[in-house]
Design a protein around this motif. Structure first.
Motif, PDB file in Angstrom:
ATOM      1  N   ASP A 138       9.283  -3.288 -13.448  1.00  0.00           N
ATOM      2  CA  ASP A 138      10.428  -2.461 -13.782  1.00  0.00           C
ATOM      3  C   ASP A 138      10.051  -0.993 -13.639  1.00  0.00           C
ATOM      4  O   ASP A 138      10.881  -0.143 -13.344  1.00  0.00           O
ATOM      5  CB  ASP A 138      10.834  -2.738 -15.239  1.00  0.00           C
ATOM      6  N   LYS A 139       8.773  -0.710 -13.916  1.00  0.00           N
ATOM      7  CA  LYS A 139       8.312   0.661 -13.938  1.00  0.00           C
ATOM      8  C   LYS A 139       7.559   1.009 -12.674  1.00  0.00           C
ATOM      9  O   LYS A 139       7.556   2.151 -12.232  1.00  0.00           O
ATOM     10  CB  LYS A 139       7.392   0.873 -15.144  1.00  0.00           C
ATOM     11  N   ILE A 140       6.880   0.025 -12.084  1.00  0.00           N
ATOM     12  CA  ILE A 140       6.105   0.239 -10.878  1.00  0.00           C
ATOM     13  C   ILE A 140       6.650  -0.709  -9.823  1.00  0.00           C
ATOM     14  O   ILE A 140       6.107  -1.780  -9.590  1.00  0.00           O
ATOM     15  CB  ILE A 140       4.607  -0.016 -11.140  1.00  0.00           C
ATOM     16  N   PRO A 141       7.780  -0.359  -9.193  1.00  0.00           N
ATOM     17  CA  PRO A 141       8.470  -1.302  -8.316  1.00  0.00           C
ATOM     18  C   PRO A 141       7.708  -1.586  -7.045  1.00  0.00           C
ATOM     19  O   PRO A 141       7.053  -0.716  -6.488  1.00  0.00           O
ATOM     20  CB  PRO A 141       9.788  -0.576  -8.004  1.00  0.00           C
ATOM     21  N   TRP A 193       0.512  10.611  -3.704  1.00  0.00           N
ATOM     22  CA  TRP A 193      -0.556  11.103  -2.829  1.00  0.00           C
ATOM     23  C   TRP A 193       0.006  11.345  -1.432  1.00  0.00           C
ATOM     24  O   TRP A 193       0.169  10.415  -0.634  1.00  0.00           O
ATOM     25  CB  TRP A 193      -1.703  10.095  -2.785  1.00  0.00           C
ATOM     26  N   ASP A 194       0.276  12.597  -1.141  1.00  0.00           N
ATOM     27  CA  ASP A 194       0.886  12.949   0.134  1.00  0.00           C
ATOM     28  C   ASP A 194      -0.147  13.207   1.224  1.00  0.00           C
ATOM     29  O   ASP A 194       0.166  13.113   2.411  1.00  0.00           O
ATOM     30  CB  ASP A 194       1.762  14.201  -0.015  1.00  0.00           C
ATOM     31  N   SER A 235      -5.575   1.095 -10.160  1.00  0.00           N
ATOM     32  CA  SER A 235      -4.888   0.920 -11.441  1.00  0.00           C
ATOM     33  C   SER A 235      -3.423   0.561 -11.222  1.00  0.00           C
ATOM     34  O   SER A 235      -2.887  -0.356 -11.867  1.00  0.00           O
ATOM     35  CB  SER A 235      -4.988   2.213 -12.270  1.00  0.00           C
ATOM     36  N   LEU A 236      -2.767   1.277 -10.309  1.00  0.00           N
ATOM     37  CA  LEU A 236      -1.366   0.973 -10.016  1.00  0.00           C
ATOM     38  C   LEU A 236      -1.224  -0.372  -9.318  1.00  0.00           C
ATOM     39  O   LEU A 236      -0.252  -1.096  -9.535  1.00  0.00           O
ATOM     40  CB  LEU A 236      -0.768   2.082  -9.148  1.00  0.00           C
ATOM     41  N   LEU A 237      -2.199  -0.712  -8.501  1.00  0.00           N
ATOM     42  CA  LEU A 237      -2.178  -2.001  -7.812  1.00  0.00           C
ATOM     43  C   LEU A 237      -2.273  -3.143  -8.821  1.00  0.00           C
ATOM     44  O   LEU A 237      -1.541  -4.137  -8.728  1.00  0.00           O
ATOM     45  CB  LEU A 237      -3.338  -2.065  -6.825  1.00  0.00           C
ATOM     46  N   VAL A 238      -3.149  -2.999  -9.809  1.00  0.00           N
ATOM     47  CA  VAL A 238      -3.281  -4.016 -10.853  1.00  0.00           C
ATOM     48  C   VAL A 238      -1.985  -4.117 -11.651  1.00  0.00           C
ATOM     49  O   VAL A 238      -1.478  -5.211 -11.923  1.00  0.00           O
ATOM     50  CB  VAL A 238      -4.454  -3.695 -11.796  1.00  0.00           C
ATOM     51  N   VAL A 273       0.845  -1.206   0.000  1.00  0.00           N
ATOM     52  CA  VAL A 273       0.000   0.000   0.000  1.00  0.00           C
ATOM     53  C   VAL A 273       0.873   1.246   0.000  1.00  0.00           C
ATOM     54  O   VAL A 273       0.634   2.191  -0.771  1.00  0.00           O
ATOM     55  CB  VAL A 273      -0.936   0.000   1.228  1.00  0.00           C
ATOM     56  N   ALA A 274       1.897   1.259   0.846  1.00  0.00           N
ATOM     57  CA  ALA A 274       2.778   2.419   0.934  1.00  0.00           C
ATOM     58  C   ALA A 274       3.485   2.678  -0.384  1.00  0.00           C
ATOM     59  O   ALA A 274       3.654   3.833  -0.805  1.00  0.00           O
ATOM     60  CB  ALA A 274       3.807   2.212   2.054  1.00  0.00           C
ATOM     61  N   ASP A 275       3.906   1.613  -1.065  1.00  0.00           N
ATOM     62  CA  ASP A 275       4.571   1.768  -2.357  1.00  0.00           C
ATOM     63  C   ASP A 275       3.628   2.372  -3.400  1.00  0.00           C
ATOM     64  O   ASP A 275       4.008   3.257  -4.166  1.00  0.00           O
ATOM     65  CB  ASP A 275       5.093   0.421  -2.859  1.00  0.00           C
ATOM     66  N   ILE A 276       2.394   1.882  -3.434  1.00  0.00           N
ATOM     67  CA  ILE A 276       1.439   2.391  -4.415  1.00  0.00           C
ATOM     68  C   ILE A 276       1.113   3.859  -4.134  1.00  0.00           C
ATOM     69  O   ILE A 276       1.026   4.675  -5.062  1.00  0.00           O
ATOM     70  CB  ILE A 276       0.145   1.545  -4.404  1.00  0.00           C
TER      71      ILE A 276
END
Length: 234
Positions: free
Chosen positions: A221-224, A110-111, A122-125, A101-104
């Motif tokens: 590679d793009k969304i570590p 989102w600060d 979307s990023l999670l998928v 969760v923290a990585d996403i």
């Protein structure tokens, strides 16, 4: 002659997670309409098994059943933006690790306390699926119903990921969107959608912006993810 033992309802113990497992499995089959229900069932429960093994070993993997649960939970709400606490609480209930969760959240930039849940999802998928093509296919399978899918949320996911990742060839994404929107309808056949994706998203094609990565290179590679957390590609 000894009589067969009689069992009462009180003697039959139903595992507490069984109703949810069967309900989610039934919804998955109805939604995806697989040609071979036995193969689809084996694949579905294989993913669940891997999820269970991941939990036992402490390794965090996001699998399709978790992605489905997250989407179903938040899509039933009217709000496009939810609190960070809502995200944390629901992910915890779905066994999605706090580190993931923290990585996403970090990747989405989102600060504050408010997060657009669809962009988070979307990023999670993408972090789970492994490639752009696999990401789109996962989105279709989760959002779709009875072999068809509403176009608006899928287009939203594709546009957002293309904006976020400069290595994605935006021209190819545009060609996919044009290919499915030409029908003029609000929904589309999932198999035909994937036919368009496989035709337009070229594995190994370079992004329009100079880059050393490929369009269909692994998205981890793009969304570590957190170090040591393998991407679930099933």
């Amino acid at each position: 002659m000894q009589a067969e033992p009689l069992y009462t309802a009180e003697q039959i113990r139903i595992p507490p997670e069984l109703p949810d497992i069967l309900r989610n499995f039934t919804k998955y089959i109805i939604r995806t309409q697989p040609a071979n229900i036995f193969e689809a069932s084996a694949e579905y429960f294989g993913r669940l098994s891997k999820q269970g093994t991941a939990g036992e070993t402490g390794t965090s993997r996001v699998v399709q059943s978790q992605l489905e649960a997250f989407y179903n939970k938040f899509s039933s709400r009217a709000d496009a933006v939810v609190s960070r606490k809502d995200i944390d609480d629901e992910c915890s209930a779905m066994l999605i690790s706090p580190a993931t969760v923290a990585d996403i959240v970090r990747l989405g930039g989102w600060d504050g306390e408010k997060i657009p849940w669809m962009k988070f999802w979307s990023l999670l998928v993408a972090s789970s699926a492994g490639t752009l093509t696999a990401t789109i296919e996962t989105v279709l399978n989760v959002i779709g119903d009875s072999g068809r899918v509403r176009l608006a949320p899928v287009i939203e996911v594709m546009q957002y990921l293309a904006e976020q990742d400069q290595t994605i060839d935006k021209q190819q994404v545009q060609e996919v969107m044009r290919g499915v929107m030409v029908s003029g309808g609000d929904d589309y056949d999932i198999q035909q959608f994937m036919d368009v994706v496989r035709r337009e998203i070229k594995p190994g094609a370079m992004a329009s912006k100079p880059s050393t990565r490929h369009t269909d290179a692994p998205l981890d590679d793009k969304i570590p993810l957190t170090a040591g957390e393998p991407v679930a590609t099933e």
